[in-house]
Design an enzyme around this catalytic site. Structure first.
Site, PDB file in Angstrom:
ATOM      1  N   LYS A 196      -9.703 -35.390 -88.747  1.00  0.00           N
ATOM      2  CA  LYS A 196      -9.636 -36.320 -87.621  1.00  0.00           C
ATOM      3  C   LYS A 196     -10.806 -35.999 -86.699  1.00  0.00           C
ATOM      4  O   LYS A 196     -10.772 -35.048 -85.938  1.00  0.00           O
ATOM      5  CB  LYS A 196      -8.303 -36.162 -86.877  1.00  0.00           C
ATOM      6  CG  LYS A 196      -7.838 -37.427 -86.119  1.00  0.00           C
ATOM      7  CD  LYS A 196      -8.742 -37.869 -84.987  1.00  0.00           C
ATOM      8  CE  LYS A 196      -8.590 -37.008 -83.770  1.00  0.00           C
ATOM      9  NZ  LYS A 196      -9.415 -37.542 -82.614  1.00  0.00           N
ATOM     10  N   GLU A 272     -10.617 -22.782 -82.168  1.00  0.00           N
ATOM     11  CA  GLU A 272     -11.872 -22.392 -81.520  1.00  0.00           C
ATOM     12  C   GLU A 272     -11.952 -23.245 -80.270  1.00  0.00           C
ATOM     13  O   GLU A 272     -12.214 -24.438 -80.351  1.00  0.00           O
ATOM     14  CB  GLU A 272     -13.060 -22.610 -82.453  1.00  0.00           C
ATOM     15  CG  GLU A 272     -14.323 -21.852 -82.028  1.00  0.00           C
ATOM     16  CD  GLU A 272     -15.196 -22.653 -81.084  1.00  0.00           C
ATOM     17  OE1 GLU A 272     -15.061 -22.463 -79.846  1.00  0.00           O
ATOM     18  OE2 GLU A 272     -16.005 -23.444 -81.567  1.00  0.00           O
ATOM     19  N   CYS A 307     -19.618 -24.927 -76.452  1.00  0.00           N
ATOM     20  CA  CYS A 307     -18.473 -24.088 -76.082  1.00  0.00           C
ATOM     21  C   CYS A 307     -18.901 -22.681 -75.683  1.00  0.00           C
ATOM     22  O   CYS A 307     -18.271 -22.057 -74.824  1.00  0.00           O
ATOM     23  CB  CYS A 307     -17.464 -24.035 -77.226  1.00  0.00           C
ATOM     24  SG  CYS A 307     -18.162 -23.565 -78.810  1.00  0.00           S
ATOM     25  N   GLU A 405     -14.581 -24.229 -67.481  1.00  0.00           N
ATOM     26  CA  GLU A 405     -15.603 -24.707 -68.408  1.00  0.00           C
ATOM     27  C   GLU A 405     -16.067 -26.093 -67.982  1.00  0.00           C
ATOM     28  O   GLU A 405     -15.289 -27.047 -67.978  1.00  0.00           O
ATOM     29  CB  GLU A 405     -15.043 -24.757 -69.830  1.00  0.00           C
ATOM     30  CG  GLU A 405     -16.081 -25.135 -70.866  1.00  0.00           C
ATOM     31  CD  GLU A 405     -15.528 -25.124 -72.270  1.00  0.00           C
ATOM     32  OE1 GLU A 405     -16.243 -24.688 -73.193  1.00  0.00           O
ATOM     33  OE2 GLU A 405     -14.375 -25.553 -72.466  1.00  0.00           O
TER      34      GLU A 405
END
Length: 502
Positions: A196, A272, A307, A405
Site C-alpha cells: 500500500k 521505521e 526521517c 519532527e
C-alpha cells in the site's frame, strides 16, 4: 530510458519526456491492472505546480481483501516460495535490470508526484533502488539454518522459512526506494507481498509491480493497492491473513499499526518511524567547513523530508558562530528552491500544500518560543508548495522545533558547553533513529558511538553507508532494520525440527 543515459539530459529534455509520460492509475492485483471494486478515485497532485496529475483508483478494504487472497493463494501453491533459490534470484535480477532500463520513466513519476529534484532521482534514488534489488537477490541462497549438537539418536534442525503474506506500507518521501527496501527482502525470503503506497505519491509503485511480472515474477506474488491510509492501510494492518506488516511513516501511525496487530492476529510488525537526529559538532572538529556542509545537506537534502534528517545541530558554544556562518554559506548557495525537472535544482517543493502549512506552523513556533531566525522562514513566490531553507540559532532542546519532527527544511542550532552536555541533549528525545558526530578525538568518538541512543551513528560524516549497513532506530523511531542481510532474515521465521531416529 536506461539509467546510464539520464545524467546527460537537460531540463528541456526532461520536460519533453514528462509531457509524453503515460500514467497508470489502477490497482495491480494477481498479475494484472484492475479498477477499485467500488469505483472510488482520489487525486494525486504535482506539488511544484498545484496541478492534478491523475485521479487514482482508491482501494478500500474490499480491494485489500482481494489482493491478500491473491497473495495467499500464490504463497500456498508454492509458485514463488517453493521455487529453487537460484530461480527466485534470477527473477529478481531481471527485475533489477528492467528497473534500470525503465529508470527514466520511474524517475519522472516520483519527481512529478512528490517534487523530488530529478537530479536526486538520477544520482541517488534510482541507483539505490537497483542496488537494493540486486543485493537482496544475492542474499537468497545465503539464508541458512543450523544443526545443533544433541544425543546420538536425535537430529535437531533449525530451519528458516518465509512468513507467508507480507503487508508493506511505504512512505511518500522516497516513494520508490522505501517501497523497494520493503518488498525486495520480503520477496527474496520467499514471501508474497501486498504493498500500500502512500496516497501522496503512488504512481511509481504501480509500475514496479508491472515490471516484476515482466521479469518473470508469478502473478499474485506482488500486488499493489493504492488508497488512503485510514482505509486501505488500516485494512491491510488488520487483515487476519497477513502474517507480517512492514511500515515506514510517522510514529503516531506506527503506534496504530501495533494496535491493529493486537486487534487481529498478532502479526509480526516492523516499524521505521520518525526521527529528530542530532548532529554533534565538538570544538575539536578537524574541518569545521566540512562539518557545516554535511550538516546543511543533512537537513536540506530532499527538502528536509527525511526521517533521519539531522535537524538538531548540537554545537559547542565556542565554535557555534563560525559553524553558523559556514552552514549559511552552503545553504544559500546550494539549496535554492527551483523546478524539480531542472537538473541543476537541489531543492524542490514539499509534497503538498497541506504539509507546507504544517512546516510553516513549526517555523512560527520557533519564532514564538524565542529561537533566533538566521535565515529563511518564508516561502518563495511560486504556485508550488515551496518553503525556503530555514535555520534557527540559540535554540533550546525544550522548544517545539527541537522536540518534534518537522519533516521540512528547518534546522536548529543548539549551543552546548562540552561533551557531557552534548550527550545529554542528544539523548533527550523520544526518537533514536540516527546521529552524526564530529570530532578529531578517537576516544571521544568511541564514547559517543556507545552512549548516543540511536540505531545509526555516523562519525565525521552524515547519511553515508552501503547495503551492508542496517538502517533503523531505537526508542520511538521503531524496531525494523532495512537494507543489509539482516533485513532478508527478518522476513523469515524459525522452525525447530526434532527428529528421533534409530
Amino acid at each position: 530510458m536506461h539509467l546510464s543515459r539520464l545524467p546527460d539530459l537537460d531540463k528541456a529534455e526532461w520536460v519533453s519526456l514528462a509531457e509524453g509520460l503515460q500514467l497508470e492509475t489502477r490497482l495491480f492485483i494477481d498479475g494484472d491492472y484492475v479498477d477499485a471494486l467500488d469505483g472510488g478515485r482520489f487525486a494525486t497532485v504535482n506539488p511544484a505546480t498545484g496541478e492534478v496529475l491523475a485521479d487514482m483508483a482508491e482501494g478500500t478494504g474490499a480491494d485489500i481483501d482481494r489482493a491478500v487472497s491473491a497473495a495467499r493463494r500464490a504463497f500456498r501453491d508454492g509458485r514463488w516460495s517453493k521455487l529453487a533459490p537460484r530461480a527466485r534470484m534470477d527473477i529478481l535480477c531481471r527485475f533489477a535490470d528492467l528497473i534500470e532500463e525503465q529508470a527514466g520513466m520511474l524517475a519522472l513519476l516520483d519527481t512529478l508526484d512528490m517534487g523530488k529534484p530529478i537530479a536526486d532521482m538520477v544520482s541517488v534514488d534510482l541507483p539505490e533502488v537497483v542496488k537494493t534489488v540486486r543485493f537482496m537477490a544475492e542474499c537468497i541462497d545465503k539464508i541458512d539454518g543450523k544443526v545443533t549438537a544433541t544425543e546420538p539418536n536425535v537430529l535437531h534442525c533449525v530451519l528458516r522459512q518465509p512468513f507467508g503474506v507480507v503487508g508493506c506500507i511505504s512512505p511518500w518521501n522516497y516513494p520508490l526506494l522505501m517501497a523497494v527496501w520493503k518488498i525486495a527482502p520480503a520477496l527474496a525470503a520467499g514471501n508474497t507481498v501486498v504493498l500500500k503506497p502512500a496516497e501522496q505519491a503512488p504512481l511509481s509503485c504501480i509500475r514496479l509491480a508491472e515490471l516484476f511480472v515482466a521479469a518473470g515474477g508469478p502473478p499474485g506474488v506482488f500486488n499493489v493497492v493504492n488508497g488512503l491510509g485510514e482505509t486501505a492501510g488500516k485494512a491491510l494492518a488488520l487483515h487476519p491473513d497477513v502474517a507480517k506488516i512492514s511500515f515506514t511513516g510517522s510514529t503516531e501511525v506506527g503506534k496504530l499499526i501495533l494496535q491493529y496487530s493486537g486487534q487481529s492476529n498478532m502479526k509480526q510488525v516492523a516499524l521505521e518511524c520518525g526521527g529528530k537526529s542530532p548532529q554533534i559538532v565538538l570544538a575539536d572538529v578537524s574541518d569545521l567547513e566540512r562539518a557545516a556542509t554535511a550538516a546543511a545537506c543533512g537537513i536540506f537534502g530532499n527538502q528536509g523530508e527525511v526521517c533521519n534528517a539531522g535537524s538538531r545541530m548540537i554545537v559547542d558554544r565556542r565554535i557555534a558562530g563560525d559553524f553558523i556562518d559556514l552552514f549559511r554559506k552552503t545553504a544559500e548557495t546550494s539549496f535554492i528552491p527551483g523546478d524539480p525537472l531542472d537538473p541543476s535544482t537541489r531543492m524542490g517543493p514539499l509534497v503538498t500544500v497541506e504539509h507546507r502549512r504544517r512546516v510553516m506552523n513549526y517555523i512560527e513556533a520557533g519564532r514564538r518560543e524565542g529561537a533566533r531566525l538566521v535565515f529563511g522562514g518564508d516561502v518563495p513566490p511560486s504556485p508550488g508548495a515551496y518553503v525556503n531553507p530555514t535555520l534557527f540559532a540559540d535554540a533550546a532542546n525544550g522548544m517545539t522545533i527541537a522536540r518534534e519532527e518537522i519533516f521540512g527544511p528547518v534546522g536548529a542550532v543548539i549551543p552546548v558547553d562540552g561533551l557531557d552536555e552534548a550527550i545529554r541533549v542528544a539523548n533527550d528525545t523520544v526518537y533514536g533513529l540516527a546521529a552524526g558526530v564530529w570530532t578529531s578525538n578517537l576516544d571521544t568518538a568511541l564514547r559517543l558511538v556507545k552512549e548516543i541512543e540511536a540505531g545509526v551513528v555516523w562519525v565525521n560524516c552524515f547519511d553515508e553507508g552501503d547495503m551492508t549497513q542496517p538502517f533503523g532506530g531505537w526508542k520511538q523511531s521503531g524496531n525494523a532494520r532495512d537494507k543489509c542481510f539482516e533485513s532478508v532474515v527478518s522476513y523469515t521465521q524459525t522452525k525447530s525440527a526434532w527428529i528421533r531416529h534409530g
